[in-house]
Design a protein around this motif. Sequence first.
Motif, mmCIF file in Angstrom:
data_model
loop_
_atom_site.group_PDB
_atom_site.id
_atom_site.type_symbol
_atom_site.label_atom_id
_atom_site.label_comp_id
_atom_site.label_asym_id
_atom_site.label_seq_id
_atom_site.Cartn_x
_atom_site.Cartn_y
_atom_site.Cartn_z
ATOM 1 N N HIS A 38 -33.434 -12.039 132.108
ATOM 2 C CA HIS A 38 -32.494 -11.220 132.882
ATOM 3 C C HIS A 38 -33.519 -9.810 132.522
ATOM 4 C CE1 HIS A 38 -30.702 -14.782 131.625
ATOM 5 N NE2 HIS A 38 -30.057 -14.349 132.835
ATOM 6 N N HIS A 64 -27.836 -10.245 126.965
ATOM 7 C CA HIS A 64 -28.617 -10.723 127.951
ATOM 8 C C HIS A 64 -29.484 -9.944 128.615
ATOM 9 C CE1 HIS A 64 -25.764 -11.124 130.760
ATOM 10 N NE2 HIS A 64 -26.366 -11.429 131.861
ATOM 11 N N GLY A 113 -25.456 -13.251 124.508
ATOM 12 C CA GLY A 113 -26.082 -13.737 125.613
ATOM 13 C C GLY A 113 -24.674 -14.305 125.721
ATOM 14 N N GLN A 114 -23.533 -13.917 124.372
ATOM 15 C CA GLN A 114 -22.086 -14.778 124.922
ATOM 16 C C GLN A 114 -21.718 -14.012 125.945
ATOM 17 O OE1 GLN A 114 -21.483 -17.536 123.658
ATOM 18 N NE2 GLN A 114 -23.174 -17.883 122.766
ATOM 19 N N GLY A 143 -22.082 -6.739 131.285
ATOM 20 C CA GLY A 143 -22.084 -6.593 132.804
ATOM 21 C C GLY A 143 -20.551 -7.372 133.277
ATOM 22 N N ASP A 144 -20.050 -7.156 134.125
ATOM 23 C CA ASP A 144 -18.457 -7.297 135.637
ATOM 24 C C ASP A 144 -18.623 -8.592 134.637
ATOM 25 O OD1 ASP A 144 -21.452 -6.986 137.148
ATOM 26 O OD2 ASP A 144 -19.639 -8.818 137.559
ATOM 27 N N GLY A 145 -18.977 -9.423 134.699
ATOM 28 C CA GLY A 145 -18.946 -11.035 133.964
ATOM 29 C C GLY A 145 -18.233 -10.796 132.660
ATOM 30 N N GLY A 146 -18.883 -9.667 131.910
ATOM 31 C CA GLY A 146 -17.705 -9.497 130.543
ATOM 32 C C GLY A 146 -15.952 -8.595 130.696
ATOM 33 N N ASN A 173 -23.622 -4.749 138.241
ATOM 34 C CA ASN A 173 -24.702 -5.144 139.227
ATOM 35 C C ASN A 173 -23.321 -6.441 140.421
ATOM 36 O OD1 ASN A 173 -24.378 -7.547 138.265
ATOM 37 N ND2 ASN A 173 -26.291 -7.323 137.082
ATOM 38 N N TRP A 186 -25.825 -14.492 144.771
ATOM 39 C CA TRP A 186 -24.939 -14.864 143.515
ATOM 40 C C TRP A 186 -23.610 -13.449 143.255
ATOM 41 C CZ3 TRP A 186 -26.050 -14.060 138.318
ATOM 42 C CH2 TRP A 186 -25.668 -14.778 136.900
ATOM 43 N N SER A 188 -21.790 -12.331 140.039
ATOM 44 C CA SER A 188 -21.336 -12.485 138.968
ATOM 45 C C SER A 188 -19.835 -12.767 138.480
ATOM 46 C CB SER A 188 -22.955 -11.911 137.538
ATOM 47 O OG SER A 188 -22.599 -10.340 138.132
HETATM 48 C C1 LIG Z 1 -19.355 -17.155 127.311
HETATM 49 C C2 LIG Z 1 -20.111 -16.989 128.606
HETATM 50 N N1 LIG Z 1 -19.971 -17.848 129.801
HETATM 51 C C3 LIG Z 1 -20.982 -18.262 130.266
HETATM 52 C C4 LIG Z 1 -21.753 -18.037 129.984
HETATM 53 C C5 LIG Z 1 -23.127 -17.806 131.434
HETATM 54 N N2 LIG Z 1 -23.676 -16.935 131.685
HETATM 55 C C6 LIG Z 1 -25.070 -16.488 131.425
HETATM 56 S S1 LIG Z 1 -25.108 -15.243 132.248
HETATM 57 C C7 LIG Z 1 -23.685 -15.022 132.975
HETATM 58 C C8 LIG Z 1 -23.401 -14.009 134.736
HETATM 59 C C9 LIG Z 1 -22.998 -12.449 133.975
HETATM 60 O O1 LIG Z 1 -22.586 -12.131 134.563
HETATM 61 P P1 LIG Z 1 -22.997 -10.613 133.927
HETATM 62 O O2 LIG Z 1 -22.134 -10.629 133.143
HETATM 63 O O3 LIG Z 1 -22.099 -9.736 135.358
HETATM 64 O O4 LIG Z 1 -24.210 -9.761 133.440
HETATM 65 P P2 LIG Z 1 -24.978 -9.583 134.570
HETATM 66 O O5 LIG Z 1 -26.724 -10.911 134.765
HETATM 67 O O6 LIG Z 1 -24.927 -9.542 136.022
HETATM 68 O O7 LIG Z 1 -26.237 -8.470 134.166
HETATM 69 C C10 LIG Z 1 -23.107 -16.027 132.556
HETATM 70 C C11 LIG Z 1 -21.365 -16.509 133.361
HETATM 71 C C12 LIG Z 1 -22.019 -17.279 128.843
HETATM 72 N N3 LIG Z 1 -23.687 -16.651 128.544
HETATM 73 N N4 LIG Z 1 -21.516 -16.609 128.104
#
Ligand SMILES: Cc1ncc(C[n+]2csc(CCOP(=O)(O)OP(=O)(O)O)c2C)c(N)n1
Length: 338
Positions: A38, A64, A113-114, A143-146, A173, A186, A188
């Motif tokens: 990444h 990550h 990476g969690q 990330g926003d996913g967090g 992002n 995609w 996130s």
């Molecule tokens: C707890 C957990 N769930 C799912 C995943 C799989 N996964 C890897 S990257 C990702 C998206 C992450 O999005 P974001 O946090 O916004 O980071 P970005 O890559 O967009 O910078 C996911 C769901 C993971 N690594 N850890």
Amino acid sequence: MIDSAQALAIFESMLLIRRFEETVIDLWATVETEGHRHVYIGQEAVGATIMELLREDDLILTTHRNHGHVLARGADPGRALAEILGRADGFNKGRGGSAGLTVRAAGFLATTGQVGGGIGLGIGAAQAQKIRGRGGICVTFFGDGGLEEGIGFEAMNIAALYSQPVLLVCENNSVGVTTGRAQNEWSSSSMAAETLGDIPRALGIATEVVAGESVTDVHEAASRLIGDLREGRAPAFIEMRTRRWPGSRSFNPQLVTGVTDLDGVWDPASVTGEHADWINRYDPVIGYGRDLFRQGRISRSEIVAMNERVCRTVEAAREFALASPLPSAESGLTGTFA
Ligand SMILES: Cc1ncc(C[n+]2csc(CCOP(=O)(O)OP(=O)(O)O)c2C)c(N)n1
Ligand SMILES: [Mg+2]
């Protein structure tokens, strides 16, 4: 206004990240390696500016998408690249790889990476800083996913209840769920909240939204909030909104915008093609270069010299990483436990 020495240091750090990530993508295509990468292209202003504001005793958590954070903190690019390639001379002996690259000596408590994991670890580090009582803080990047993860809510609640000196840096992002789908991109994260900042705000956490491609805006908000944290007004949350780099829209990064052409700094008309809009509006390296150039704080020849210096550093890193061996098979179980 950012003083000139600091402004140039931030710009050089951003350029180093950019050239490093371009090399990572190139090596991925040309050298046999394991795992996913990444890259931090498009988010350089965030990491480079915040690292410039930190003290040596501050603690950092990252994700990550960590390469930019590690480099901006001053870690050796050769050992970082060796780690990304899984080589024995990497910072983590090749066991962390791209997503797990971490540098304890530079204040990184962990890289995880969690998704969302660093938010939970970050409040532990912040509590330690509070107990030490020396004004040190913790910065946790995610990330926003967090924010989708349960740990994110719990940790922010505790951070607010205990007034912990933690700067929560959410690097958003994402293209957004609906617009993303419409553009076949995609997203996130999928949040029910209208804006990500609504979540920490509901917990009483000081919250700002910043244009993450602007060094000036990142610096203004982050320096103020970091100052507040050191004086006990804590915690704080910044949503850094960036426009996802087109090369990171597909799952595997592709250098779709080409190797960054710095002519775009002094000659905006030279920026053409499919991705001209992203470069002109959202590329933090070109954008900050233009700011400094227009303000007369850096000349064209100084940018060229800076670029040559950075490219030499990255070339040396590449040679170092490629010369480093893979870890031996016998060492496969070292550091593991059962
Ligand atoms: C707890 C957990 N769930 C799912 C995943 C799989 N996964 C890897 S990257 C990702 C998206 C992450 O999005 P974001 O946090 O916004 O980071 P970005 O890559 O967009 O910078 C996911 C769901 C993971 N690594 N850890
Ligand atoms: Mg994201």
